[in-house]
Design an enzyme around this catalytic site. Structure first.
Site, PDB file in Angstrom:
ATOM      1  N   GLY A  88       0.809  -1.209   0.000  1.00  0.00           N
ATOM      2  CA  GLY A  88       0.000   0.000   0.000  1.00  0.00           C
ATOM      3  C   GLY A  88       0.839   1.254   0.000  1.00  0.00           C
ATOM      4  CE1 TYR A  89       4.865   5.698   3.207  1.00  0.00           C
ATOM      5  CE2 TYR A  89       6.753   4.556   2.261  1.00  0.00           C
ATOM      6  CZ  TYR A  89       6.206   5.671   2.861  1.00  0.00           C
ATOM      7  OH  TYR A  89       6.994   6.773   3.112  1.00  0.00           O
TER       8      TYR A  89
END
Length: 270
Positions: A157-158
Protein backbone atom coordinates in the site's frame (compact mmCIF):
# COMPACT_ATOMS: atom_id res chain seq x y z
CA UNK A 1 13.02 30.95 -4.66
CA UNK A 2 15.92 31.77 -2.38
CA UNK A 3 14.40 34.43 -0.13
CA UNK A 4 11.62 33.27 2.18
CA UNK A 5 11.59 36.33 4.41
CA UNK A 6 7.98 37.48 4.75
CA UNK A 7 6.66 34.56 2.71
CA UNK A 8 3.73 32.45 3.91
CA UNK A 9 4.30 28.69 4.12
CA UNK A 10 1.65 26.03 4.76
CA UNK A 11 2.88 22.61 5.92
CA UNK A 12 0.62 19.58 6.32
CA UNK A 13 1.69 17.00 8.85
CA UNK A 14 3.46 19.99 10.35
CA UNK A 15 3.28 19.13 14.05
CA UNK A 16 5.96 16.44 14.08
CA UNK A 17 8.82 14.85 12.14
CA UNK A 18 9.71 16.16 8.70
CA UNK A 19 6.81 18.60 8.67
CA UNK A 20 7.81 20.25 11.94
CA UNK A 21 11.47 20.38 10.87
CA UNK A 22 10.45 22.09 7.62
CA UNK A 23 8.30 24.58 9.52
CA UNK A 24 11.28 25.31 11.76
CA UNK A 25 13.56 25.94 8.79
CA UNK A 26 11.15 28.06 6.79
CA UNK A 27 10.44 30.05 9.94
CA UNK A 28 14.14 30.50 10.65
CA UNK A 29 14.43 31.96 7.14
CA UNK A 30 11.82 34.58 8.03
CA UNK A 31 8.67 32.92 6.73
CA UNK A 32 5.27 33.00 8.42
CA UNK A 33 4.12 29.44 8.97
CA UNK A 34 0.76 27.69 9.05
CA UNK A 35 0.95 24.07 10.17
CA UNK A 36 -1.85 21.54 9.82
CA UNK A 37 -2.51 18.05 11.16
CA UNK A 38 -5.29 16.04 12.76
CA UNK A 39 -4.09 16.15 16.40
CA UNK A 40 -4.79 19.56 17.84
CA UNK A 41 -2.74 19.04 20.98
CA UNK A 42 0.39 18.31 18.93
CA UNK A 43 -0.29 21.34 16.77
CA UNK A 44 -0.57 23.52 19.86
CA UNK A 45 2.75 22.18 21.15
CA UNK A 46 4.42 22.80 17.79
CA UNK A 47 3.10 26.35 17.46
CA UNK A 48 4.23 27.12 21.01
CA UNK A 49 7.72 25.91 20.10
CA UNK A 50 7.77 27.88 16.84
CA UNK A 51 6.59 31.01 18.61
CA UNK A 52 9.26 30.62 21.29
CA UNK A 53 11.80 30.66 18.45
CA UNK A 54 10.46 33.99 17.22
CA UNK A 55 8.53 32.51 14.30
CA UNK A 56 5.07 33.84 13.45
CA UNK A 57 3.00 30.67 13.35
CA UNK A 58 -0.61 29.53 13.23
CA UNK A 59 -2.25 26.13 13.18
CA UNK A 60 -5.41 24.57 11.75
CA UNK A 61 -6.66 21.06 12.29
CA UNK A 62 -7.00 19.28 8.98
CA UNK A 63 -7.59 15.75 7.77
CA UNK A 64 -5.85 15.86 4.40
CA UNK A 65 -8.01 12.97 3.19
CA UNK A 66 -10.99 15.36 3.22
CA UNK A 67 -11.10 18.00 0.49
CA UNK A 68 -13.41 20.21 2.55
CA UNK A 69 -10.84 20.24 5.37
CA UNK A 70 -8.16 21.29 2.91
CA UNK A 71 -10.34 24.04 1.48
CA UNK A 72 -10.95 25.29 5.02
CA UNK A 73 -7.19 25.27 5.58
CA UNK A 74 -6.69 27.38 2.47
CA UNK A 75 -9.38 29.82 3.58
CA UNK A 76 -7.73 30.05 6.99
CA UNK A 77 -4.26 30.72 5.57
CA UNK A 78 -5.46 33.48 3.25
CA UNK A 79 -7.63 35.00 6.00
CA UNK A 80 -4.67 35.09 8.39
CA UNK A 81 -1.95 36.28 6.02
CA UNK A 82 -3.55 37.29 2.71
CA UNK A 83 -1.34 35.02 0.61
CA UNK A 84 0.29 31.60 0.40
CA UNK A 85 3.71 31.36 -1.22
CA UNK A 86 4.69 27.77 -0.40
CA UNK A 87 2.55 24.66 0.08
CA UNK A 88 4.29 21.62 1.54
CA UNK A 89 2.20 18.48 1.00
CA UNK A 90 3.92 16.47 3.70
CA UNK A 91 1.23 14.50 5.59
CA UNK A 92 1.42 10.75 5.10
CA UNK A 93 0.95 7.36 6.74
CA UNK A 94 2.83 4.10 6.46
CA UNK A 95 -0.09 1.72 6.28
CA UNK A 96 -0.15 -1.85 7.57
CA UNK A 97 2.76 -4.20 6.81
CA UNK A 98 1.05 -7.05 5.00
CA UNK A 99 1.38 -9.39 2.07
CA UNK A 100 -0.32 -8.11 -1.05
CA UNK A 101 -2.40 -11.29 -1.38
CA UNK A 102 -3.59 -10.97 2.21
CA UNK A 103 -4.39 -7.25 2.07
CA UNK A 104 -7.82 -5.72 1.85
CA UNK A 105 -9.39 -2.89 -0.16
CA UNK A 106 -9.94 -1.06 3.13
CA UNK A 107 -6.25 -1.04 4.09
CA UNK A 108 -5.23 0.23 0.66
CA UNK A 109 -8.01 2.80 0.64
CA UNK A 110 -6.84 4.39 3.89
CA UNK A 111 -3.28 4.75 2.62
CA UNK A 112 -4.52 6.17 -0.67
CA UNK A 113 -6.87 8.58 1.10
CA UNK A 114 -3.95 10.18 2.96
CA UNK A 115 -0.91 9.69 0.73
CA UNK A 116 -2.52 10.13 -2.69
CA UNK A 117 -5.68 12.14 -2.18
CA UNK A 118 -3.95 14.09 0.57
CA UNK A 119 -1.61 15.50 -2.08
CA UNK A 120 -4.35 15.90 -4.68
CA UNK A 121 -6.60 17.69 -2.21
CA UNK A 122 -3.81 20.11 -1.40
CA UNK A 123 -3.26 20.85 -5.07
CA UNK A 124 -6.99 21.26 -5.70
CA UNK A 125 -7.52 23.50 -2.66
CA UNK A 126 -4.44 25.71 -3.07
CA UNK A 127 -3.20 25.45 -6.65
CA UNK A 128 -5.42 27.88 -8.55
CA UNK A 129 -5.37 30.43 -5.73
CA UNK A 130 -1.57 30.34 -5.68
CA UNK A 131 -1.40 30.70 -9.46
CA UNK A 132 -3.78 33.66 -9.31
CA UNK A 133 -1.41 35.57 -7.00
CA UNK A 134 0.82 36.05 -10.03
CA UNK A 135 3.97 35.95 -7.90
CA UNK A 136 6.59 33.18 -7.67
CA UNK A 137 5.13 30.34 -5.59
CA UNK A 138 6.16 26.81 -4.73
CA UNK A 139 4.42 23.46 -4.25
CA UNK A 140 6.54 20.77 -2.58
CA UNK A 141 5.27 17.19 -2.45
CA UNK A 142 6.97 14.95 0.10
CA UNK A 143 7.00 11.58 -1.62
CA UNK A 144 9.52 8.91 -0.48
CA UNK A 145 12.47 7.03 -1.88
CA UNK A 146 9.89 4.23 -2.02
CA UNK A 147 8.51 6.13 -4.99
CA UNK A 148 11.79 5.36 -6.78
CA UNK A 149 12.20 1.69 -5.86
CA UNK A 150 10.49 -0.87 -3.63
CA UNK A 151 12.71 -1.64 -0.66
CA UNK A 152 11.15 -4.96 0.28
CA UNK A 153 7.99 -7.01 0.80
CA UNK A 154 5.04 -6.04 3.02
CA UNK A 155 5.08 -2.47 1.70
CA UNK A 156 2.40 -2.76 -0.98
CA UNK A 157 0.00 0.00 0.00
CA UNK A 158 2.74 2.44 0.93
CA UNK A 159 4.84 1.75 -2.17
CA UNK A 160 1.91 2.02 -4.57
CA UNK A 161 0.82 5.30 -2.97
CA UNK A 162 4.31 6.75 -3.23
CA UNK A 163 4.68 5.79 -6.88
CA UNK A 164 1.39 7.64 -7.36
CA UNK A 165 2.82 10.63 -5.49
CA UNK A 166 5.75 10.65 -7.88
CA UNK A 167 3.38 10.65 -10.85
CA UNK A 168 1.30 13.47 -9.34
CA UNK A 169 4.43 15.57 -9.00
CA UNK A 170 5.60 14.81 -12.54
CA UNK A 171 2.23 15.77 -14.03
CA UNK A 172 2.00 18.90 -11.91
CA UNK A 173 5.41 20.07 -13.06
CA UNK A 174 4.38 19.72 -16.71
CA UNK A 175 1.12 21.59 -16.25
CA UNK A 176 2.03 24.52 -14.01
CA UNK A 177 2.86 28.01 -15.36
CA UNK A 178 6.43 29.21 -15.07
CA UNK A 179 5.95 31.15 -11.85
CA UNK A 180 4.95 27.96 -9.98
CA UNK A 181 7.94 25.94 -8.84
CA UNK A 182 7.21 22.25 -8.21
CA UNK A 183 9.46 19.98 -6.19
CA UNK A 184 9.21 16.28 -5.33
CA UNK A 185 11.05 15.33 -2.14
CA UNK A 186 12.29 11.73 -1.84
CA UNK A 187 13.32 11.06 1.77
CA UNK A 188 14.53 7.71 2.98
CA UNK A 189 14.21 6.78 6.62
CA UNK A 190 13.86 9.91 8.76
CA UNK A 191 13.16 9.96 12.48
CA UNK A 192 9.45 10.68 12.73
CA UNK A 193 6.14 9.40 14.05
CA UNK A 194 5.23 7.84 10.69
CA UNK A 195 2.93 4.94 11.32
CA UNK A 196 2.58 5.81 15.00
CA UNK A 197 5.66 3.76 15.79
CA UNK A 198 8.03 4.82 18.57
CA UNK A 199 10.75 2.87 16.81
CA UNK A 200 10.46 5.23 13.83
CA UNK A 201 11.41 8.14 16.08
CA UNK A 202 14.72 6.46 16.86
CA UNK A 203 15.91 5.08 13.52
CA UNK A 204 16.88 6.79 10.31
CA UNK A 205 18.29 10.23 9.69
CA UNK A 206 17.55 12.99 12.24
CA UNK A 207 14.98 15.37 10.78
CA UNK A 208 17.23 18.42 11.15
CA UNK A 209 20.03 16.67 9.26
CA UNK A 210 17.58 15.76 6.52
CA UNK A 211 16.44 19.39 6.20
CA UNK A 212 20.06 20.57 5.94
CA UNK A 213 20.54 18.26 2.95
CA UNK A 214 17.38 19.19 1.07
CA UNK A 215 17.38 22.92 1.82
CA UNK A 216 19.86 24.00 -0.89
CA UNK A 217 17.84 21.97 -3.39
CA UNK A 218 14.66 23.80 -2.40
CA UNK A 219 16.42 27.15 -2.74
CA UNK A 220 17.81 26.20 -6.15
CA UNK A 221 14.40 25.19 -7.48
CA UNK A 222 15.28 21.55 -8.05
CA UNK A 223 12.47 19.21 -9.03
CA UNK A 224 14.06 15.99 -7.74
CA UNK A 225 14.96 16.69 -4.12
CA UNK A 226 16.98 13.83 -2.66
CA UNK A 227 18.69 12.94 0.59
CA UNK A 228 19.66 9.29 1.14
CA UNK A 229 22.62 8.15 -1.03
CA UNK A 230 21.71 4.46 -1.31
CA UNK A 231 18.45 5.37 -3.04
CA UNK A 232 20.54 6.28 -6.09
CA UNK A 233 22.07 2.80 -6.22
CA UNK A 234 18.78 0.94 -5.88
CA UNK A 235 16.96 3.15 -8.38
CA UNK A 236 19.90 2.76 -10.78
CA UNK A 237 19.76 -1.02 -10.45
CA UNK A 238 16.11 -1.01 -11.47
CA UNK A 239 16.83 1.41 -14.33
CA UNK A 240 19.64 -0.81 -15.60
CA UNK A 241 17.45 -3.92 -15.62
CA UNK A 242 14.72 -2.00 -17.44
CA UNK A 243 17.20 -0.61 -19.96
CA UNK A 244 18.52 -4.10 -20.72
CA UNK A 245 14.97 -5.33 -21.25
CA UNK A 246 14.42 -2.61 -23.86
CA UNK A 247 17.77 -3.30 -25.52
CA UNK A 248 16.90 -6.97 -25.82
CA UNK A 249 13.22 -6.90 -26.69
CA UNK A 250 12.27 -3.39 -27.83
CA UNK A 251 15.32 -1.66 -29.36
CA UNK A 252 15.00 1.42 -31.55
CA UNK A 253 14.14 0.75 -35.20
CA UNK A 254 13.60 2.86 -38.31
CA UNK A 255 10.26 4.65 -38.07
CA UNK A 256 9.78 4.02 -34.36
CA UNK A 257 9.20 7.72 -33.72
CA UNK A 258 5.58 7.33 -34.76
CA UNK A 259 5.09 5.33 -31.53
CA UNK A 260 6.85 7.91 -29.34
CA UNK A 261 4.44 8.54 -26.43
CA UNK A 262 5.73 12.04 -25.66
CA UNK A 263 5.34 13.07 -29.29
CA UNK A 264 1.86 11.55 -29.44
CA UNK A 265 0.87 13.31 -26.22
CA UNK A 266 1.95 16.68 -27.64
CA UNK A 267 -0.09 16.03 -30.76
CA UNK A 268 -3.16 15.09 -28.74
CA UNK A 269 -2.92 18.15 -26.52
CA UNK A 270 -2.58 20.28 -29.61
Amino acid sequence: MKDFNGKVVVVTGGATGIGKAMADRFGAEGAKVVIAARREERLQEAVADLTAKGIEARYKTCDVAKLDDFKALADFAWAEFGQVDVLVNNAGIAGIPEMLLDSSPESYQRVFDVNVFGQLNGIWAFGNRMIAQGTPVMILNVVSETGLFVAGPLMGGYAVSKYAGRAISEVLRLEMPKHVQVGAIYPGGVQSELGGSKEMTQIGMPADEFIDIIWPQIENGEFYIVSHPWAKDYAAEDAEVLSKAFDRYAPHFDGDRKYDSKLLAKQMVG
